[in-house]
Design a protein around this motif. Structure first.
Motif, mmCIF file in Angstrom:
data_model
loop_
_atom_site.group_PDB
_atom_site.id
_atom_site.type_symbol
_atom_site.label_atom_id
_atom_site.label_comp_id
_atom_site.label_asym_id
_atom_site.label_seq_id
_atom_site.Cartn_x
_atom_site.Cartn_y
_atom_site.Cartn_z
ATOM 1 N N GLY A 70 0.791 77.602 52.635
ATOM 2 C CA GLY A 70 -0.458 77.078 53.182
ATOM 3 C C GLY A 70 -0.454 75.429 52.818
ATOM 4 O O GLY A 70 0.257 74.870 52.143
ATOM 5 N N VAL A 71 -1.584 74.789 53.633
ATOM 6 C CA VAL A 71 -1.336 73.344 53.695
ATOM 7 C C VAL A 71 -2.477 73.044 52.422
ATOM 8 O O VAL A 71 -3.480 73.496 52.374
ATOM 9 C CB VAL A 71 -2.225 72.739 54.995
ATOM 10 N N ILE A 72 -1.919 72.292 51.461
ATOM 11 C CA ILE A 72 -2.521 71.814 50.349
ATOM 12 C C ILE A 72 -3.282 70.370 50.481
ATOM 13 O O ILE A 72 -4.113 69.920 49.548
ATOM 14 C CB ILE A 72 -1.991 71.923 49.230
ATOM 15 N N ALA A 73 -2.719 69.538 51.220
ATOM 16 C CA ALA A 73 -3.022 68.245 51.319
ATOM 17 C C ALA A 73 -3.406 67.708 52.806
ATOM 18 O O ALA A 73 -1.972 67.816 53.559
ATOM 19 C CB ALA A 73 -2.541 67.358 50.514
ATOM 20 N N LYS A 92 -11.585 75.311 57.405
ATOM 21 C CA LYS A 92 -10.780 76.725 57.343
ATOM 22 C C LYS A 92 -9.553 76.695 56.615
ATOM 23 O O LYS A 92 -8.917 77.838 56.622
ATOM 24 C CB LYS A 92 -10.444 77.002 58.770
ATOM 25 N N LEU A 93 -9.281 75.667 56.002
ATOM 26 C CA LEU A 93 -8.000 75.441 55.228
ATOM 27 C C LEU A 93 -8.130 75.898 53.887
ATOM 28 O O LEU A 93 -8.601 75.288 53.098
ATOM 29 C CB LEU A 93 -7.301 74.017 55.267
ATOM 30 N N ASN A 94 -7.726 77.227 53.754
ATOM 31 C CA ASN A 94 -8.115 77.847 52.294
ATOM 32 C C ASN A 94 -7.605 77.179 51.017
ATOM 33 O O ASN A 94 -8.164 77.510 49.961
ATOM 34 C CB ASN A 94 -7.958 79.365 52.388
ATOM 35 N N ASP A 95 -6.454 76.570 51.216
ATOM 36 C CA ASP A 95 -5.546 76.265 50.029
ATOM 37 C C ASP A 95 -5.748 74.577 49.989
ATOM 38 O O ASP A 95 -5.146 73.997 49.071
ATOM 39 C CB ASP A 95 -4.225 76.529 50.279
ATOM 40 N N LEU A 96 -6.702 73.877 50.745
ATOM 41 C CA LEU A 96 -6.611 72.458 50.785
ATOM 42 C C LEU A 96 -7.034 71.893 49.385
ATOM 43 O O LEU A 96 -8.112 72.201 48.810
ATOM 44 C CB LEU A 96 -7.632 72.089 51.682
ATOM 45 N N ARG A 97 -6.450 70.948 48.906
ATOM 46 C CA ARG A 97 -6.679 70.454 47.330
ATOM 47 C C ARG A 97 -7.052 68.971 47.744
ATOM 48 O O ARG A 97 -7.770 68.259 47.010
ATOM 49 C CB ARG A 97 -5.531 70.506 46.773
#
Ligand SMILES: *[C@@H]1O[C@H](CO)[C@@H](O)[C@H](O)[C@H]1NC(C)=O
Ligand SMILES: *[C@@H]1O[C@H](CO)[C@@H](O)[C@H](O)[C@H]1NC(C)=O
Ligand SMILES: *[C@@H]1O[C@H](CO)[C@@H](O)[C@H](O)[C@H]1NC(C)=O
Ligand SMILES: *[C@@H]1O[C@H](CO)[C@@H](O)[C@H](O)[C@H]1NC(C)=O
Ligand SMILES: *[C@@H]1O[C@H](CO)[C@@H](O)[C@H](O)[C@H]1NC(C)=O
Length: 620
Positions: A70-73, A92-97
């Motif tokens: 997943g994309v985190i940043a 919609k990016l569930n893992d974005l930090r």
């Protein structure tokens, strides 16, 4: 008991396949969301986001988690984005930090699905032209930083309940109404909003305050909180006193211990000769120098371009003090009579003959012609003595700078009790030292002809020049010596495969550099004492913290004040973690590592100049 072949087949083939399908599906939905975003929001500078290329490794501004699921940043500062972000794209990016879209020209409303991404921690949207933020009813509980300064946001601020929020900034917008009491712990977050009132700004006149903000409710809340904390303080203070006294007694013992060691190691100044002959096991006092052949005697071999005019006798007469005792010998600082200061390293357990030693010295000299490697000035070789002469670096080692102590006085797990007299190491300087060290090691790897390694990268082997430029020391010594160092301080830097096979490679140097980088970011020792007798190495500790929390908790407390560099810090942490990958093939080469660090520097200085230019335009 044997596995049934079918079960073995299922485990071997289907399990990885299942994981693979999962990974691809997750990442694919992130990819589609990003492509929708890029299509909906025009941008002046071109993005290389392409449906055909891998998101994690080739898309600019995108960082994935380590397992690539997943994309985190997303970091796209100052690339000329304009227009409005639609819902169901980034949201919609569930893992974005981390979402950084600062210094663009984004307008309209920020869709509510972005601040509600549950994993979102850092939201940088300053210097845009947003007219409103649609706060959802369920904000991400992980949010730590929200910067909305320098936009055109109007309307009132809702009451946000974000206990973990550390930085909030609504400065220079067009907000109105009163500041909710839940947010008045951010004193400088609301400046530049002339229509806004309430603590910490000017008090609201009763007429303009909205009727919903009845004063009695917040008072009751703060009172009950007060009594609660008072009770806690009672038991808390007892515990604090007990712990405090124990800590004090421990501290006194540590100080006494360190003082004793100091007196033993370097308290006495004296001639180098007396120190050397006193330490050696196989030599009688005064025997030093008399055992060698007449022709060899008194011969220091100087390298070309070296201006020292002293001989061995001068060197031995120089007043000397111990700088450090390492796994490969003792290091002295020698002050010659005419005022020159040099460092003399006395090697022990050299395992090669004269010819090989000389060849290695030639190599060390060649590799040393680089601003980030300590140049070898001269050497001496005899049957009983091997001495190396280097320039003296008055600014000391990275270890001392980072931990405020000399490594010889310290057990590896004691790091962290910093000297109070120590000057904090700021972020710029840490970046400069990290880059210098990386370049030094990369030079050893390339200049030494493909197979050359350092073999002993650690913070006490990175010395600093007057200009605080990093210089790698102890170059080329590993192949001369019997066994890789076995002191515990070295072990924390050692790659897992080296501990098993004792074979040093360029990729194991990369691992050691990764540990050093993590040490610089966390200010923690390479080996951590975790409760009982457990010793956890730094990479494992960082990975475990990062898995749960990411960023802030990992970093050295001294770095927390450099909020503007948070993204750079996270990127450096990722480079560090890439270098300490368990399998050597997964680690980048040293050249690649240098390039990655340079990239961070360049994009950061570009952003800085572009935002400076922007603020110049804005100020009348
Ligand atoms: C990937 O890593 C994340 C944490 O970074 C974890 O939550 C997730 O379960 C992992 N996924 C797989 C398929 O291993
Ligand atoms: C945002 O900016 C674009 C052009 O840059 C403009 O067409 C659009 O109307 C603006 N939207 C809002 C809500 O201001
Ligand atoms: C921001 O948007 C408004 C219209 O919504 C426009 O008038 C203004 O010029 C924009 N400001 C900047 C700095 O682009
Ligand atoms: C600022 O907000 C006020 C009311 O909230 C509004 O009347 C005004 O037009 C806004 N100014 C700008 C420049 O958006
Ligand atoms: C918010 O931004 C303004 C302007 O850049 C700055 O002066 C202020 O210190 C910031 N406040 C916080 C809490 O970061």
């Amino acid at each position: 008991m044997k596995f049934h072949p079918l079960i073995a087949f299922l485990l071997l083939v289907l399990l990885p396949l299942y994981v693979f399908v999962h990974v691809v599906a997750d990442l694919n939905s992130d990819k589609q969301a990003l492509l929708r975003f890029a299509a909906a929001v025009p941008h002046v500078r071109k993005l290389n986001w392409n449906a055909e290329t891998p998101v994690c490794t080739s898309w600019v501004g995108i960082t994935c988690n380590t397992n690539g699921t997943g994309v985190i940043a997303i970091r796209l500062p100052g690339i000329g984005l304009y227009g409005t972000i639609p819902a169901k794209t980034i949201g919609k990016l569930n893992d974005l930090r981390v979402l950084s879209l600062r210094s663009n020209d984004i307008n309209g409303s920020l869709p509510s699905d972005i601040p509600s991404i549950p994993s979102l921690q850092f939201l940088f949207l300053q210097h845009n032209n947003l007219s409103s933020i649609l706060f959802p009813t369920s904000l991400s509980p992980s949010l730590k930083v929200m910067d909305f300064s320098y936009n055109s946001i109007s309307g009132t601020i809702p009451s946000l309940n974000l206990p973990r929020l550390k930085v909030l900034n609504f400065s220079y917008n067009n907000l109105s109404g009163s500041i909710p009491s839940s947010l008045n712990r951010f004193p400088s977050a609301f400046i530049g909003n002339p229509l806004l009132c309430g603590s910490p700004l000017r008090p609201c006149s009763t007429v303009s305050s909205p009727p919903s903000a009845s004063p009695s409710i917040p008072q009751i809340v703060s009172q009950s909180r007060h009594t609660k904390s008072k009770n806690k303080l009672g038991t808390g203070s007892i515990v604090a006193i007990v712990v405090g006294s124990l800590a004090f007694v421990f501290l006194v013992l540590v100080v006494i211990f360190i003082c004793c060691l100091k007196m033993k190691n370097s308290g006495s100044r004296g001639m180098l000769k007396s120190k050397i002959s006193g330490v050696g096991k196989n030599e009688k006092p005064n025997d030093f120098g008399s055992g060698v052949q007449e022709a060899e005697k008194n011969k220091l071999f100087f390298f070309e371009g070296c201006s020292y005019n002293f001989d061995l006798e001068d060197l031995l007469k120089a007043s000397a003090e111990v700088l450090g005792k390492g796994s490969n010998g003792t290091t002295y600082k020698a002050a010659l009579e005419e005022g020159t200061q040099v460092v003399v390293k006395r090697l022990k357990e050299v395992a090669v003959g004269k010819k090989e030693f000389e060849q290695q010295m030639e190599l060390v000299e060649r590799v040393g012609r680089h601003p980030n490697v300590i140049p070898l000035r001269a050497y001496y070789y005899s049957k009983d003595e091997k001495l190396l002469v280097y320039n003296y670096m008055p600014a000391g080692s990275l270890f001392a700078l980072l931990h405020g102590m000399q490594p010889i006085y310290l057990s590896p797990t004691m790091v962290g009790n910093r000297n109070s007299g120590r000057t904090p190491l700021d972020w710029e300087l840490r970046m400069k030292i990290a880059l210098g060290t990386a370049r030094g090691i990369a030079n050893i790897h390339t200049e030494g002809g493909g197979k050359c390694t350092h073999g002993n990268i650690k913070s006490s082997n990175v010395l600093l020049t007057d200009e605080l430029e990093a210089c790698v020391s102890d170059v080329g010594l590993a192949p001369l010596l019997n066994a890789p160092g076995t002191m515990s301080r070295t072990i924390g830097y050692r790659a897992p495969e080296v501990i098993e096979t004792r074979k040093i490679t360029q990729k194991s140097d990369v691992y050691s550099f990764g540990v050093l980088l993590l040490e610089m970011l966390t200010a923690k020792a390479p080996l951590q004492q975790s409760g009982h007798d457990d010793v956890v190495d730094l990479p494992r500790w960082v990975r475990s913290v990062v898995r749960e929390e990411w960023t802030a908790e990992v970093f050295d407390v001294e770095l927390l004040r450099y909020q503007t560099f948070q993204e750079e810090m996270v990127q450096m942490l990722q480079i560090g973690l890439a270098c300490v990958a368990k399998t050597p093939d997964m680690r980048p080469t040293m050249d690649e590592t240098v390039r990655m660090i340079e990239d961070i520097r360049q994009s950061e200085s570009k952003n800085r100049t572009s935002s400076e230019a922007e603020s110049n335009i804005q100020t009348p």
